[in-house]
Design a protein around this motif. Structure first.
Motif, PDB file in Angstrom:
ATOM      1  N   PHE A  75     -21.413   0.262 -30.741  1.00 46.44           N
ATOM      2  CA  PHE A  75     -20.244   1.094 -30.469  1.00 46.44           C
ATOM      3  C   PHE A  75     -19.567   1.422 -31.806  1.00 46.44           C
ATOM      4  O   PHE A  75     -19.736   0.694 -32.788  1.00 46.44           O
ATOM      5  CB  PHE A  75     -19.245   0.363 -29.556  1.00 46.44           C
ATOM      6  N   PRO A  76     -18.760   2.516 -31.847  1.00 49.13           N
ATOM      7  CA  PRO A  76     -18.066   2.833 -33.099  1.00 49.13           C
ATOM      8  C   PRO A  76     -16.987   1.801 -33.422  1.00 49.13           C
ATOM      9  O   PRO A  76     -16.405   1.196 -32.523  1.00 49.13           O
ATOM     10  CB  PRO A  76     -17.456   4.219 -32.807  1.00 49.13           C
ATOM     11  N   TYR A  92     -15.737  -1.424 -31.550  1.00 48.62           N
ATOM     12  CA  TYR A  92     -16.082  -2.697 -32.191  1.00 48.62           C
ATOM     13  C   TYR A  92     -15.010  -2.997 -33.220  1.00 48.62           C
ATOM     14  O   TYR A  92     -14.695  -2.150 -34.072  1.00 48.62           O
ATOM     15  CB  TYR A  92     -17.454  -2.589 -32.847  1.00 48.62           C
ATOM     16  N   HIS A  93     -14.438  -4.225 -33.168  1.00 47.70           N
ATOM     17  CA  HIS A  93     -13.334  -4.553 -34.075  1.00 47.70           C
ATOM     18  C   HIS A  93     -13.294  -6.053 -34.300  1.00 47.70           C
ATOM     19  O   HIS A  93     -13.243  -6.841 -33.350  1.00 47.70           O
ATOM     20  CB  HIS A  93     -12.007  -4.068 -33.491  1.00 47.70           C
ATOM     21  N   THR A  97     -16.258  -6.824 -29.268  1.00 47.92           N
ATOM     22  CA  THR A  97     -16.319  -5.530 -28.592  1.00 47.92           C
ATOM     23  C   THR A  97     -15.168  -5.452 -27.588  1.00 47.92           C
ATOM     24  O   THR A  97     -14.946  -6.381 -26.819  1.00 47.92           O
ATOM     25  CB  THR A  97     -17.658  -5.353 -27.858  1.00 47.92           C
ATOM     26  N   TRP A  98     -14.459  -4.300 -27.604  1.00 48.37           N
ATOM     27  CA  TRP A  98     -13.260  -4.150 -26.784  1.00 48.37           C
ATOM     28  C   TRP A  98     -13.346  -2.875 -25.950  1.00 48.37           C
ATOM     29  O   TRP A  98     -13.935  -1.887 -26.380  1.00 48.37           O
ATOM     30  CB  TRP A  98     -12.004  -4.069 -27.666  1.00 48.37           C
ATOM     31  N   GLU A 117     -11.571  -7.713 -23.955  1.00 48.95           N
ATOM     32  CA  GLU A 117     -12.773  -8.043 -24.712  1.00 48.95           C
ATOM     33  C   GLU A 117     -13.991  -8.023 -23.793  1.00 48.95           C
ATOM     34  O   GLU A 117     -13.943  -8.520 -22.664  1.00 48.95           O
ATOM     35  CB  GLU A 117     -12.639  -9.421 -25.362  1.00 48.95           C
ATOM     36  N   LEU A 118     -15.086  -7.434 -24.295  1.00 50.26           N
ATOM     37  CA  LEU A 118     -16.359  -7.425 -23.566  1.00 50.26           C
ATOM     38  C   LEU A 118     -17.306  -8.393 -24.260  1.00 50.26           C
ATOM     39  O   LEU A 118     -17.497  -8.316 -25.474  1.00 50.26           O
ATOM     40  CB  LEU A 118     -16.971  -6.017 -23.558  1.00 50.26           C
ATOM     41  N   LYS A 119     -17.904  -9.309 -23.497  1.00 50.55           N
ATOM     42  CA  LYS A 119     -18.850 -10.244 -24.099  1.00 50.55           C
ATOM     43  C   LYS A 119     -19.892 -10.642 -23.071  1.00 50.55           C
ATOM     44  O   LYS A 119     -19.666 -10.583 -21.860  1.00 50.55           O
ATOM     45  CB  LYS A 119     -18.135 -11.469 -24.654  1.00 50.55           C
TER      46      LYS A 119
END
Length: 505
Positions: A75-76, A92-93, A97-98, A117-119
């Motif tokens: 992701f950007p 992405y930060h 990943t959010w 948050e995605l995990k």
């Protein structure tokens, strides 16, 4: 093999940042791309522009840097320049990943109301749900249960109901003595029959007979009350005889409006006229403009002057250059539509070719040498060369030919048996592969006498070997079981259908 852009193009080369907004001088920008100035003839048109190496490096650097982010992180990266982010946008930060939970999201990603948050290793606690163990402790197995209180408990049933038995059906029974016996009922009441219903009836003579009623009253019907309508005399007074009259309306008396001839004389036909005003004639207008307009101040190009004016041609050229179809859609460009659109109709005067049905896109060589070449298939037949190098199960039978026999060679079995006479007596004897056993009989003259039986056992004197044919081979052939059915394998990727055209001229 797909190129992985770990290093953006021209990272250490000369490059210039490309602005987002359209540039007044026609320079390349992300909004406009390369303007018409880059298409001008550099030999004859002083406004023609070169394609600058530094700016081209900058464009490729921006593109490959963005692609590299997607290839590396999926992701950007979150950036201040990307704000505001829409709902469900994924970034992405800081090694996470959010996904945005709100519209117009201007907050830096952090756990809270704005971002989630995605995990891949989510636990039950992360999404506020029970684990299987917790659910088993808190809930009963799925089943067809009635709600609490739906039925009586055993104690309530025993209290509310009597034991099952042969009872009279439920009903409203009178106690013995509270109702008449049949004899009492027959003495008090008359037999059931067709009687007038109980009521307050008039005595004979107190009401009219049918004949008297017919003489006094008119038949029942729908009558208007007296005075509801006009009598014939009143109608003749109030209304004129029926005839061909103009419909009721608000008419002017004769002489209060113009006749058609009078109207045609006083007014001009209805049409599209300018409103009344103080207009100048064309001649007067041209004379006035010629005296006020200094043609020496008319210019044929754009510029920064506050006193010069642009001619009609200069304005037209400027507008065409600002919104030029050839600039936005140069020959060779590919456009995509999520609807049934035809650019041949949308952009008259241009010619477009449909890319083709049921095709996927593969990037051509950077040199353009193989642009518009086609190939590939949605399915492929697997051959022997595509299979892995593994052993296969095999079974079969040898051929029936090739029979072979062995000779006795030096093998031999020896032994002797018979009778020996000694001192007027006959004795049995056996050697080698033969032996004597008790219980046999012998023969002596004409009499049968006791004796031995002979037992043959080849293993006792077996010696030697079979013939030797030397080293040799046997022919063996057969067929394996079928490995597959030969059905073609579908290799179609997951896809979305769009309409694609490229410009020819």
């Amino acid at each position: 093999m797909t190129k992985i852009f770990k290093i953006p193009f021209a990272t250490q080369g000369d490059r210039t940042s490309i602005p987002d907004d359209v540039q007044a001088d026609g320079a390349v920008s992300y909004t406009q791309g390369y303007s018409y100035d880059y298409e001008r003839d550099q030999q004859t048109d002083p406004a023609a522009k070169d394609i600058e190496r530094e700016k081209m490096n900058g464009i490729f650097h921006d593109i490959t840097e963005a692609i590299g982010e997607l290839q590396s992180f999926g992701f950007p990266k979150w950036a201040t320049e990307g704000k505001p982010y829409p709902i469900r946008a994924i970034v992405y930060h800081k090694n996470k990943t959010w996904q945005s939970k709100i519209e117009n999201n201007n907050v830096e990603p952090v756990a809270g109301t704005a971002w989630q948050e995605l995990k891949a290793d989510l636990s039950a606690g992360d999404i506020n749900v029970y684990t299987k163990t917790e659910s088993d402790k808190r809930f009963q197995p799925l089943g067809n249960y009635q709600p609490a209180g739906y039925s009586y408990s055993k104690a309530e049933s025993d209290t509310n109901y009597q034991p099952k038995g042969n009872y009279a059906p439920a009903g409203n029974y009178a106690l013995k003595g509270e109702s008449y016996t049949k004899a009492e009922g027959d003495g008090r009441y008359q037999p059931k029959g067709s009687y007038q219903p109980s009521g307050d009836y008039a005595l004979k003579g107190d009401s009219y007979t049918k004949a008297e009623t017919d003489g006094k009253y008119q038949p029942k019907g729908s009558y208007q009350a007296a005075g509801y309508s006009y009598s014939k005399a009143e109608s003749d007074t109030n209304y004129q005889p029926k005839g061909n009259y103009a419909p009721a309306g608000n008419y002017a008396l004769k002489g209060e409006s113009y006749t058609k001839a009078e109207g045609d004389t006083r007014y001009q036909p209805k049409g599209s006229y300018q409103p009344s005003g103080d207009y100048a004639t064309n001649t007067a207008l041209n004379n006035g403009l010629n005296t006020k307009l200094n043609t020496s101040s008319v210019t044929q190009s754009t510029g920064g002057s506050t006193t010069n004016v642009m001619s009609q041609k200069a304005v037209t050229d400027a507008l065409q250059n600002a919104v030029n179809l050839n600039t936005i859609y140069p020959i060779g460009i590919v456009v995509w539509f999520a609807q049934n659109k035809n650019p041949n109709t949308l952009f008259p005067g241009t010619k477009w070719q449909y890319i083709g049905e049921n095709k996927t896109i593969r990037l051509a060589a950077a040199s353009g040498a193989n642009v518009l070449t086609t190939g590939g298939s949605d399915s492929v037949t697997i051959g022997k060369g595509h299979l892995p190098a593994v052993s296969l199960k095999y079974s079969g039978t040898t051929v029936s030919s090739g029979g072979y026999t062995h000779t006795r060679g030096t093998m031999n079995i020896t032994g002797e048996f018979g009778y020996i006479r000694s001192d007027n007596a006959i004795h049995s004897m056996a050697t080698g592969a033969f032996s004597l056993a008790n219980g046999g009989t012998g023969y002596n003259g004409n009499n049968t006498t006791g004796g031995y039986k002979y037992v043959f056992n080849a293993s006792k004197t077996w010696s030697g070997e079979t013939s030797n044919s030397g080293a040799h081979t046997h022919t063996y052939s057969g067929n394996t079981e079928n490995l597959g059915s030969g059905t073609a394998l579908t290799v179609t990727n997951a896809y979305i259908m769009l309409m694609g055209w490229y410009r020819l001229s």
